[in-house]
Scaffold this active site. Structure first.
Site, short mmCIF file in Angstrom:
data_model
loop_
_atom_site.label_atom_id
_atom_site.label_comp_id
_atom_site.label_asym_id
_atom_site.label_seq_id
_atom_site.Cartn_x
_atom_site.Cartn_y
_atom_site.Cartn_z
N ASP A 32 -16.02 -53.95 -53.91
CA ASP A 32 -15.54 -54.60 -54.88
C ASP A 32 -16.43 -55.56 -55.63
OD1 ASP A 32 -13.59 -55.32 -57.06
OD2 ASP A 32 -12.06 -55.61 -55.80
C1 NOJ Z 1 -12.53 -56.67 -59.08
C2 NOJ Z 1 -11.13 -56.02 -59.06
O1 NOJ Z 1 -10.57 -56.28 -57.72
C3 NOJ Z 1 -11.36 -54.45 -59.08
O2 NOJ Z 1 -10.10 -53.92 -58.91
C4 NOJ Z 1 -12.02 -54.22 -60.37
O3 NOJ Z 1 -12.29 -52.65 -60.52
C5 NOJ Z 1 -13.25 -54.82 -60.40
N1 NOJ Z 1 -13.18 -56.56 -60.26
C6 NOJ Z 1 -14.42 -54.60 -61.41
O4 NOJ Z 1 -13.89 -55.28 -62.48
#
Ligand code: NOJ
Length: 809
Positions: free
Chosen positions: A337
């Site tokens: 993430d």
């Molecule tokens: C953080 C989030 O937790 C995740 O679900 C998301 O896909 C990413 N950012 C990218 O935006």
């Protein structure tokens, strides 16, 4: 499409030739031929050229090189052929994902240092994927930088959070899950993929399959609720909609199962907080949707921000390698993430970024989203012998494999099609599908006086509440390319539905958050001075029916939107009670991204619709239900607590040794209960009413005993005993009465959504075999244990009929 490149061929010939000559190395198959074709264009003489000629000849003629067949090679050979051409730096480049903000048309802006730096990396083969670069032109530009400038011209993939629609916005995932309508859910993901793929997006970071029990956690809006079985079915439908059965299709995009694992169990529902639960919960509650997706061909898995029992997910070898890659044979790739590899330093798990890179790659994380850990440190880790090159190769292989499956080596620009983009975004057809999915997602919570459905001939409808005229909130959080203020409001939906003889009068009543549509935080909730109350009350007094919207503004739920207070904000409830004093005929329309705890509302609102955040067509969909053009069929995918202090409250709990129900249990306190509240939720999992009534009869099992290799049939007759056609979600639950590890008092194991005409009876049949009764036992094997089971069917998780079944060895 692969154009000539500027590069010093001499410098690289040695490496390339070696790769070519290595057994099992470059096999001269088409992508590599293309890449080598580029190189040949620069160097048309000498031994290198000869080798290339041979490669082409072998590839085209289908003769063999050594023992290996060169014709019709599989993806793995293609992957290996490219891998063999790559330098260490190029391999590491494939493992980096960077964010851009190039959702602009036209050339990449040069005045922004961050963007310019990313552009340089792209040119140097330093990037495997970009996120947040959206739009046919913008992705074309970025792809061109990579393909035409980097030495090997390997295409990049574009990721984006297409969570519930792209430009046409669908209900938030929690709302969509409430439809229990797998076809509808798949169609929503399909439309999202059609739109996103035309705008250059190759990959969505969805579905989020975190099973969530805590509505304080703002991200419950993004998941399918509290149940692993329902969550799994919904996740499969969404994956199929995004990916189809052919990833190379023009509108297929890669899906992502996220967040691996346990993220929804953040302590106290506080986003990004620590997580602690045992293997039993891990295997039986958290992992099932991931397992189903991994085994059904999901392209990617995203790990999570949290630790689990002291190990941050990015560095969790057991989760990523032992379970996902080895036990489940997952052949896609794992993405971290945002910045989460770096965050292992904050977790106190890595001493620095270099060690974070080490932990992540060795424990199985393939691609690094915006931590720059691999970019900065992976090459040196390999050169120092800390990380085996084979570990890097494995990650690169997984990424290249997906690029091949997507068809990007055949046409890196296949998703960047300006004409298709103009033709498919936000079409009438897509909006019609969004309306259909939205109406199916609405849950009729109360209809005590049968006020609903309303007649379209009613002479005066008062529409009240700031949220009723809000054209933005229905889009919810994570609205991708949905345009601010573009949704059909509840007010607009009602106005469009009624006939000429009906007067619709709107008053705002209460005020709500400012900053709608922005990601600003904290949301600004100005003091409501009540100045709108009087007009709203007058409006209600003079109407035949009042429709009052209450709930949450779009950005009150979602990532980073945890709340300790999940009641209605401001003075909404107060106004609702005032309105009820002057008019009994009030329909409350609740719009929210999570279950709202407001016992007084549930008590007072005799007529209540739960409409989540329903997307672009929200107002039309709600009107379809209000006026009976659609008979509501949604069922809650998540329990609604009576009190915040009860959380977590969920239907599939395990029985304590001293089971209780609430205050005054048997006149004693030594039972598992609260002294000031019942144990049960306000509304249970699976609850949802209809304008008609369904009666269950003739519930039977084809046998009351079965062995491990037998299958029995469970059947029940469901009669529509009302006078309106309607859809019912018939639910199958089980209880394993004793086992090597305690089992929940109820577990959903099947459901069928079925249309039953007024007066009609349908027989619904479920098959039950050992797998229906199985679980991850104390020894962590998936098995059914002999003994007594209850088999239950019903309209929700509470109102069930029960029969006993014995499972013999
Ligand atoms: C953080 C989030 O937790 C995740 O679900 C998301 O896909 C990413 N950012 C990218 O935006």
């Amino acid at each position: 499409m692969f154009q000539e490149i500027d590069y010093d061929a001499d410098k690289n010939n040695q490496k390339l030739e070696t790769a070519w000559l290595k057994p099992g190395g470059f096999l001269g198959v088409h992508p590599a031929i293309k890449i080598l074709g580029k190189l040949m264009a620069r160097k048309k003489s000498g031994s290198f050229y000869m080798v290339m000629q041979i490669a082409l000849f072998i590839s085209i003629s289908g003769s063999v090189f050594g023992q290996t067949q060169l014709i019709y090679p599989g993806i793995e050979q293609k992957v290996d052929s490219v891998l063999a051409l790559m330098t260490l730096e190029e391999k590491v480049g494939q493992l980096n994902q960077h964010s851009g903000s190039w959702d602009v048309t036209g050339p990449i802006p040069q005045d922004n240092e961050y963007v310019a730096e990313r552009a340089e990396l792209l040119k140097n083969g330093g990037v495997g994927s970009m996120l947040n670069v959206v739009g046919a032109e913008a992705t074309y530009e970025a792809q061109k930088l990579a393909v035409e400038n980097s030495r090997l011209g390997i295409p990049i993939i574009f990721g984006f959070d297409v969570i519930h629609g792209f430009k046409t916005i669908f209900p938030i995932p929690l709302g969509e899950a409430a439809s229990w309508d797998l076809e509808a859910i798949e169609s929503s993901a399909r439309v999202a993929a059609i739109e996103a793929s035309a705008s250059g997006v190759t990959w969505t970071f969805a579905p989020m399959v975190d099973v969530g029990r805590d509505p304080r956690w703002g991200r419950v809006m993004e998941g399918a609720g509290e149940d692993p079985y329902l969550g799994t079915q919904v996740a499969l439908a969404r994956m199929n909609g995004f990916q189809t059965d052919d990833l190379s299709g023009e509108s297929s995009i890669m899906a992502t199962a996220k967040h691996f694992a346990g993220y929804a169990f953040s302590e106290a529902g506080r986003d990004y907080n620590t997580v602690d639960f045992g293997r039993h919960t891990l295997h039986n509650i958290v992992l099932p949707p991931f397992e189903a997706l991994a085994k059904s061909g999901i392209a990617t898995v995203m790990n999570s921000f949290n630790d689990l029992n002291g190990i941050p997910a990015n560095g969790d070898y057991y989760l990523q390698r032992t379970i996902l890659k080895e036990a489940w044979d997952f052949d896609g790739f794992i993405i971290s993430d945002w910045g989460s590899i770096r965050q292992m330093i904050n977790h106190g798990y890595s001493r620095d970024l270099k060690q974070s890179a080490y932990h992540a790659i060795t424990s199985g994380n393939d691609m690094d989203m915006e931590s720059e850990a691999y970019q900065r440190h992976l090459t040196e880790l390999v050169e120092e012998g800390e990380v085996d090159i084979e570990t890097v190769n494995e990650a690169v292989r997984r990424i290249l494999r997906m690029k091949f499956l997507l068809g990007l080596f055949d046409d890196p620009y296949k998703y960047s099609d300006v004409e298709r983009e103009a033709a498919v975004l936000y079409t009438d057809e897509h909006r019609a599908i969004a309306r259909d999915v939205a109406k199916r997602s609405i849950v009729l919570m109360n209809n005590e006086q049968n006020l609903l459905p309303l007649s379209k001939e009613v002479s005066r409808i008062a529409v009240i509440g700031n949220l009723a005229a809000d054209k933005d909130t229905p889009l919810g959080n994570w609205r991708a390319r949905g345009e601010t203020e573009s949704a059909v409001s509840l007010l607009e939906g009602i106005e469009a539905a009624v006939g000429e003889n009906t007067e619709v009068t709107y008053t705002e009543g209460y005020t709500l958050a400012e900053g709608t549509g922005s990601f600003a935080f904290p949301l600004n909730f100005p003091e409501d001075d009540g100045s709108g109350f009087e007009a709203a009350i007058e409006n209600a007094r003079n109407a035949d029916v009042v429709v009052m919207a209450v709930g949450e503004e779009a950005l009150q739920s979602g990532e980073g939107r945890s709340l300790v207070d999940i009641t209605l904000t401001g003075r909404q409830l107060e106004l609702f009670k005032e309105i009820k004093k002057v008019n009994e005929n009030v329909v409350a329309v609740l719009m929210a991204g999570r279950p709202i705890v407001e016992p007084e509302l549930y008590e007072e609102a005799h007529t209540l619709l739960n409409t989540w955040h329903l997307g672009s067509e929200a107002g039309h969909a709600i009107a379809d239900v209000l006026f009976g053009d659609y008979n509501p069929s949604g069922k809650l995918p998540m329990s609604v607590p009576r009190a915040i202090g009860q959380i977590p409250v969920y239907y599939n709990f395990k029985s304590p040794g001293r089971p209780g129900t609430g205050p005054g249990d048997d006149g004693a306190v030594f039972w598992s209960h609260f002294n000031d509240e019942l144990n049960t939720p306000e509304y249970s999992f699976g609850h949802g009413l209809s304008y008609t009534t369904f009666e269950y009869s003739n519930f039977s099992l084809s046998s009351s005993a079965m062995s491990m290799d037998e299958t029995i049939e469970v059947s029940v007759d469901v009669t529509n005993s009302g006078d309106m056609d309607g859809e019912e979600v018939v639910q199958l639950y089980i209880r394993d009465h004793f086992a090597s590890a305690m089992r929940p008092v109820k577990e959903l194991r099947g459901f069928e959504k079925v249309l039953i005409e007024a007066g009609e009876t349908k027989t619904i049949t479920f098959s039950v075999n050992w797998e229906t009764l199985a679980f991850y036992a104390a020894d962590e094997t998936f098995k059914a244990e002999p003994g007594m089971f209850s088999i239950m069917v019903g309209s929700n998780s509470v109102d069930v009929q029960v029969l006993e079944l014995e499972l013999a060895r």
